[in-house]
Design a protein around this motif. Structure first.
Motif, mmCIF file in Angstrom:
data_model
loop_
_atom_site.group_PDB
_atom_site.id
_atom_site.type_symbol
_atom_site.label_atom_id
_atom_site.label_comp_id
_atom_site.label_asym_id
_atom_site.label_seq_id
_atom_site.Cartn_x
_atom_site.Cartn_y
_atom_site.Cartn_z
ATOM 1 N N UNK A 6 -52.398 7.976 7.931
ATOM 2 C CA UNK A 6 -53.598 8.478 8.590
ATOM 3 C C UNK A 6 -53.416 9.962 8.851
ATOM 4 N N UNK A 7 -54.316 10.781 8.388
ATOM 5 C CA UNK A 7 -54.249 12.217 8.572
ATOM 6 C C UNK A 7 -55.093 12.636 9.758
ATOM 7 N N UNK A 8 -54.815 13.817 10.321
ATOM 8 C CA UNK A 8 -55.585 14.263 11.477
ATOM 9 C C UNK A 8 -56.934 14.822 11.093
ATOM 10 N N UNK A 9 -57.820 13.962 10.692
ATOM 11 C CA UNK A 9 -59.165 14.369 10.294
ATOM 12 C C UNK A 9 -60.068 13.157 10.388
ATOM 13 N N UNK A 10 -61.334 13.351 10.087
ATOM 14 C CA UNK A 10 -62.275 12.237 10.137
ATOM 15 C C UNK A 10 -61.882 11.189 9.105
ATOM 16 N N UNK A 11 -61.894 9.910 9.499
ATOM 17 C CA UNK A 11 -61.507 8.876 8.554
ATOM 18 C C UNK A 11 -62.390 8.887 7.319
ATOM 19 N N UNK A 12 -61.765 8.589 6.185
ATOM 20 C CA UNK A 12 -62.472 8.571 4.925
ATOM 21 C C UNK A 12 -63.467 7.418 4.887
ATOM 22 N N UNK A 13 -64.642 7.664 4.351
ATOM 23 C CA UNK A 13 -65.626 6.611 4.190
ATOM 24 C C UNK A 13 -65.275 5.773 2.968
ATOM 25 N N UNK A 14 -65.150 4.487 3.154
ATOM 26 C CA UNK A 14 -64.781 3.617 2.058
ATOM 27 C C UNK A 14 -66.018 3.317 1.200
ATOM 28 N N UNK A 15 -65.860 3.535 -0.118
ATOM 29 C CA UNK A 15 -66.973 3.314 -1.037
ATOM 30 C C UNK A 15 -66.759 2.082 -1.899
ATOM 31 N N UNK A 16 -65.692 1.338 -1.643
ATOM 32 C CA UNK A 16 -65.381 0.190 -2.467
ATOM 33 C C UNK A 16 -65.892 -1.109 -1.876
ATOM 34 N N UNK A 17 -65.528 -2.171 -2.553
ATOM 35 C CA UNK A 17 -65.939 -3.513 -2.173
ATOM 36 C C UNK A 17 -64.717 -4.262 -1.662
ATOM 37 N N UNK A 18 -64.825 -4.832 -0.468
ATOM 38 C CA UNK A 18 -63.733 -5.632 0.076
ATOM 39 C C UNK A 18 -63.795 -7.019 -0.541
ATOM 40 N N UNK A 19 -62.704 -7.410 -1.201
ATOM 41 C CA UNK A 19 -62.719 -8.672 -1.945
ATOM 42 C C UNK A 19 -61.846 -9.747 -1.306
ATOM 43 N N UNK A 20 -61.139 -9.411 -0.239
ATOM 44 C CA UNK A 20 -60.310 -10.422 0.412
ATOM 45 C C UNK A 20 -59.051 -9.822 1.002
ATOM 46 N N UNK A 21 -58.090 -10.687 1.266
ATOM 47 C CA UNK A 21 -56.807 -10.266 1.833
ATOM 48 C C UNK A 21 -55.667 -10.863 1.018
ATOM 49 N N UNK A 22 -54.607 -10.082 0.902
ATOM 50 C CA UNK A 22 -53.394 -10.544 0.232
ATOM 51 C C UNK A 22 -52.238 -10.365 1.204
ATOM 52 N N UNK A 23 -51.619 -11.483 1.604
ATOM 53 C CA UNK A 23 -50.581 -11.450 2.633
ATOM 54 C C UNK A 23 -51.088 -10.767 3.909
ATOM 55 N N UNK A 24 -52.347 -10.981 4.197
ATOM 56 C CA UNK A 24 -52.943 -10.414 5.389
ATOM 57 C C UNK A 24 -53.397 -8.978 5.251
ATOM 58 N N UNK A 25 -53.197 -8.364 4.094
ATOM 59 C CA UNK A 25 -53.581 -6.967 3.869
ATOM 60 C C UNK A 25 -54.949 -6.932 3.203
ATOM 61 N N UNK A 26 -55.956 -6.243 3.783
ATOM 62 C CA UNK A 26 -57.281 -6.160 3.149
ATOM 63 C C UNK A 26 -57.193 -5.516 1.764
ATOM 64 N N UNK A 27 -57.899 -6.093 0.823
ATOM 65 C CA UNK A 27 -57.908 -5.579 -0.550
ATOM 66 C C UNK A 27 -59.304 -5.078 -0.888
ATOM 67 N N UNK A 28 -59.377 -3.826 -1.360
ATOM 68 C CA UNK A 28 -60.656 -3.196 -1.695
ATOM 69 C C UNK A 28 -60.647 -2.789 -3.165
ATOM 70 N N UNK A 29 -61.787 -2.913 -3.813
ATOM 71 C CA UNK A 29 -61.963 -2.450 -5.186
ATOM 72 C C UNK A 29 -62.949 -1.296 -5.197
ATOM 73 N N UNK A 30 -62.498 -0.140 -5.662
ATOM 74 C CA UNK A 30 -63.379 1.014 -5.789
ATOM 75 C C UNK A 30 -64.311 0.819 -6.978
ATOM 76 N N UNK A 31 -65.521 1.348 -6.867
ATOM 77 C CA UNK A 31 -66.494 1.169 -7.937
ATOM 78 C C UNK A 31 -66.040 1.808 -9.250
ATOM 79 N N UNK A 32 -65.102 2.757 -9.177
ATOM 80 C CA UNK A 32 -64.599 3.371 -10.412
ATOM 81 C C UNK A 32 -63.836 2.365 -11.265
ATOM 82 N N UNK A 33 -63.461 1.224 -10.661
ATOM 83 C CA UNK A 33 -62.774 0.187 -11.426
ATOM 84 C C UNK A 33 -63.655 -0.337 -12.562
ATOM 85 N N UNK A 34 -64.969 -0.272 -12.400
ATOM 86 C CA UNK A 34 -65.864 -0.716 -13.462
ATOM 87 C C UNK A 34 -65.685 0.148 -14.711
#
Length: 384
Positions: A6-34
């Motif tokens: 985490x950097x000392x600035x405004x948090x980044x806006x997430x543009x991806x799709x949350x698809x679930x959790x792996x070992x309790x860690x949220x997993x996101x897919x960015x649209x650039x994956x298409x």
């Protein structure tokens, strides 16, 4: 692949799709994956048809299967970072897979160089292990078969990812390892981050030069040139962000909320806007904010300067100051006495342009985010 604290600035806006959790860690897919899926599927499908004599549909299915396998490898790489970080008490916000690989977002920095080094090396270690297993599968599979080709591509992908990520420059994993070593030697994390960032810029320039050279020598196909140059540009930007992060972090202890907060000038509720502005100009401290108080003297709202300036001059004597004020309940607040670290955490948690500074139930000032940015990056405004 990289790990982002985490950097000392405004948090980044997430543009991806949350698809679930792996070992309790949220997993996101960015649209650039298409785009990645399309490029790799088409490219590998043509390769598979030529080498294996498959039908067009069969080639595309094999290409899509390779994309899925590749993404699985990237995910395991990032899980190496994430699970190692959690092992040492560092929270993980999530893993994002995108066009150029993936990254793990952590909620704070490593507490010491040893943990930094272990977290940095965990991802490449997973990729190296996967690469070794894929090499073994390649040697075991018969030549000119589908299994042989898939194993070979996975072996090459994971070995290249492991080796490339170990290049000694931020934002790559090798850059984090370099930072850990420099941090241990200099006992200054900020200086180590800045140095590793400059090495990262050198790596970006070297990557771009090598890609162009390989393309001219026809070792690299022209179709790969834009993607590889995008990798180099992304490395340059990531290195620049690391350098900026180091410079900002170094100045965080200098932040003094009491001195940064602008004073307030109180006017009673119902005061005409023109009268409130006259009093403020005549009696208010320079740079102060106009605070609206109720009949008992309790603060209830803060005048929005932009809204006040937008009111035509001829209407200001007839418009109450409350009409251009925001209720204090709608504004983020900061208690007086926060040190730099806690102030930055509060600003990150509640992004805004202005913050009400309080001492108990009293409003003692207003913090403008631009004033805070000027302290953290004193040369940025002058450059503009």
């Amino acid at each position: 692949m990289e790990s982002r604290p985490r950097a000392p600035r405004r948090p980044r806006r997430r543009t991806g799709l949350t698809v679930g959790r792996v070992f309790g860690v949220p997993l996101h897919l960015n649209m650039s994956m298409l785009l990645l899926t399309l490029l790799v599927t088409v490219t590998y499908a043509e390769f598979a048809r030529d080498r294996l004599g498959l039908s067009p549909l069969g080639g595309y299915l094999i290409g899509l299967g390779f994309v899925v396998s590749l993404l699985g490898s990237v995910l395991l790489h990032e899980l190496g970072h994430a699970l190692t970080a959690r092992r040492y008490g560092i929270g993980v916000r999530g893993i994002t897979l995108e066009l150029l690989g993936g990254y793990t977002e952590m909620d704070r920095d490593a507490p010491n160089p040893r943990v930094e080094l272990l977290v940095a090396l965990a991802g490449p270690a997973v990729s190296a292990l996967l690469g070794g297993l894929a090499v073994a599968a390649t040697l075991a599979a018969p030549d000119h078969t589908l299994a042989h080709q898939l194993a070979l591509q996975l072996a090459l992908s994971n070995v290249i990812v492991a080796v490339f990520n170990m290049l000694p420059g931020l934002p790559l994993d090798g850059g984090r390892a370099l930072r850990a070593v420099l941090w241990r030697l200099t006992r200054d994390r900020h200086r180590a981050t800045e140095a590793a960032g400059w090495v990262g810029r050198a790596v970006a320039v070297g990557t771009a030069g090598l890609v162009v050279l390989l393309t001219v020598q026809r070792i690299l196909v022209p179709l790969a040139l834009p993607l590889m140059l995008l990798v180099a540009v992304t490395l340059w930007r990531g290195a620049g962000q690391s350098i900026r992060y180091a410079r900002i972090s170094r100045r965080v202890p200098l932040v003094d909320l009491g001195r940064l907060a602008r004073p307030v000038f109180a006017v009673p509720t119902g005061t005409p806007l023109a009268e409130a502005q006259r009093r403020h100009a005549a009696q208010g401290p320079p740079g102060s904010a106009v605070l609206v108080v109720d009949g008992a003297g309790r603060p209830v709202a803060l005048v929005d300067p932009a809204a006040a300036d937008a009111v035509p001059v001829d209407r200001r004597p007839w418009l109450g100051v409350d009409a251009v004020a925001r209720p204090l309940a709608a504004l983020p607040t900061l208690p007086l006495g926060l040190d730099g670290e806690r102030l930055m955490a509060a600003v990150q948690a509640h992004p805004g342009a202005r913050y009400v500074v309080t001492a108990g139930e009293d409003v003692v000032g207003v913090l403008h985010i631009a004033d805070l940015a000027q302290v953290l990056e004193p040369t940025r405004k002058m450059n503009r």
